[in-house]
Design a protein around this motif. Structure first.
Motif, short mmCIF file in Angstrom:
data_model
loop_
_atom_site.label_atom_id
_atom_site.label_comp_id
_atom_site.label_asym_id
_atom_site.label_seq_id
_atom_site.Cartn_x
_atom_site.Cartn_y
_atom_site.Cartn_z
N SER A 71 28.22 -24.43 -16.68
CA SER A 71 28.34 -23.37 -17.67
C SER A 71 27.50 -23.73 -18.88
O SER A 71 27.26 -24.92 -19.16
N GLY A 112 36.94 -17.42 -25.53
CA GLY A 112 36.45 -18.36 -24.53
C GLY A 112 36.67 -17.94 -23.10
O GLY A 112 36.17 -18.57 -22.20
N TYR A 164 28.08 -16.52 -22.69
CA TYR A 164 28.36 -17.62 -21.76
C TYR A 164 27.63 -17.35 -20.45
O TYR A 164 27.65 -16.23 -19.95
N PHE A 210 24.59 -18.01 -7.29
CA PHE A 210 24.97 -16.87 -8.11
C PHE A 210 24.94 -17.25 -9.58
O PHE A 210 25.47 -18.29 -9.98
N TYR A 260 26.60 -18.95 -16.42
CA TYR A 260 27.11 -19.84 -15.38
C TYR A 260 26.20 -19.79 -14.16
O TYR A 260 25.55 -18.78 -13.89
N GLN A 301 33.87 -12.62 -15.82
CA GLN A 301 32.51 -13.05 -15.51
C GLN A 301 31.86 -12.02 -14.61
O GLN A 301 32.44 -11.62 -13.59
N TYR A 312 26.82 -20.67 -10.00
CA TYR A 312 27.70 -21.03 -8.91
C TYR A 312 26.86 -21.08 -7.64
O TYR A 312 25.79 -20.48 -7.57
N SER A 319 28.01 -26.69 -21.37
CA SER A 319 29.36 -26.91 -21.87
C SER A 319 30.25 -27.57 -20.83
O SER A 319 31.19 -28.28 -21.17
N GLU A 320 29.94 -27.35 -19.57
CA GLU A 320 30.69 -28.01 -18.51
C GLU A 320 29.83 -28.04 -17.25
O GLU A 320 29.05 -27.14 -17.02
N GLU A 332 31.49 -22.16 -5.41
CA GLU A 332 31.70 -23.42 -6.13
C GLU A 332 30.99 -23.37 -7.47
O GLU A 332 29.82 -23.00 -7.56
N PHE A 333 31.69 -23.80 -8.49
CA PHE A 333 31.13 -23.86 -9.84
C PHE A 333 30.09 -24.97 -9.94
O PHE A 333 30.29 -26.08 -9.44
#
Lengths: 115, 114
Positions: free
Chosen positions: A48, A100, A31, A91, A33, A104, A35, A55-56, A44-45
């Motif tokens: 992903s 899942g 996975y 980041f 990501y 991280q 940020y 996925s999001e 802040e996200f």
């Protein structure tokens, strides 16, 4: 100890230019990501990524943003036409598959300055 | 709405004392929480996590407490050291999004006094 790496550490670009931020996640992680953290504000996200697809994603991740895993090791974030408000620390993070959810691991970040 | 954290809450403690950093989370569906430490110029670093089926978890010198009733999380650091000086964030996550998206709190700056 394995770690997430990011390049460059600092990127300065002019408004309207395209930038690509690069990340090498931990090798056995699945996975990935991105940020961002605007100076003095919270993390802040953005997005992903799993199994070669998003996925999001958050509201921040609009059409100007894209992610790619061009090979087996790199994970990139592209901003097509940078705006002043894109200036932030970006980041990258990765995590192992663990129902899942698992820890991280964050990279050191890339500071993007848009002038 | 979101708070602008230009002036982070700051906790100052004497070296050797215990520190308690608090975090209120917003999503009642959140069931997994992480505390991160962020030193100046670096990315967040995992400290400890807790799932909602627990109310306490201990690590080395750190303890996380979870109160689901009032949606409150705390991080206790025992015998605080100068190297503990950093910004501490809590992050929450819920099964609604398959564990992909962590929502971070605004952070607390811990300052350790000699």
């Amino acid at each position: 100890e394995p770690e997430v790496t990011q390049t460059p550490s600092h990127q300065v670009t002019q408004m309207g230019q395209e930038v690509i931020l690069r990340c090498v996640p931990i090798s056995n992680h699945l996975y990935f990501y991105w940020y961002r953290q605007i100076l003095g504000q919270k993390v802040e996200f953005l997005v992903s990524f799993y199994n070669n697809e998003i996925s999001e994603k958050s509201e921040i991740f609009d059409d100007q943003f894209s992610v790619e895993r061009p090979d087996g090791s790199n994970f990139t974030l592209k901003i097509r036409s940078t705006k002043l408000e894109d200036s932030a620390m970006y980041f990258c993070a990765s995590s192992a598959e663990n129902r899942g959810r698992s820890e991280q691991y964050f990279g050191p970040g890339t500071r993007l300055t848009v002038t | 709405g979101e708070s602008v954290g230009l002036h982070l809450p700051t906790l100052s403690v004497q070296e050797g004392d215990n520190s308690i950093i608090n975090c209120a989370y917003s999503n009642s569906a959140s069931d997994y929480f992480i505390w991160y430490k962020q030193e100046s110029g670096k990315g967040p670093q995992f400290i400890i996590d807790i799932r909602s089926n627990m109310d306490k978890r201990q690590g080395q010198r750190v303890t996380v407490l979870l109160n689901k009733t009032v949606k409150h999380l705390s991080l206790q650091i025992a015998a605080t050291q100068p190297g503990d000086s950093a910004v501490y964030f809590c992050a929450e996550n819920s099964r609604d999004n398959y564990g992909q998206n962590f929502v971070f709190g605004p952070g607390t700056r811990l300052s350790v006094l000699p």
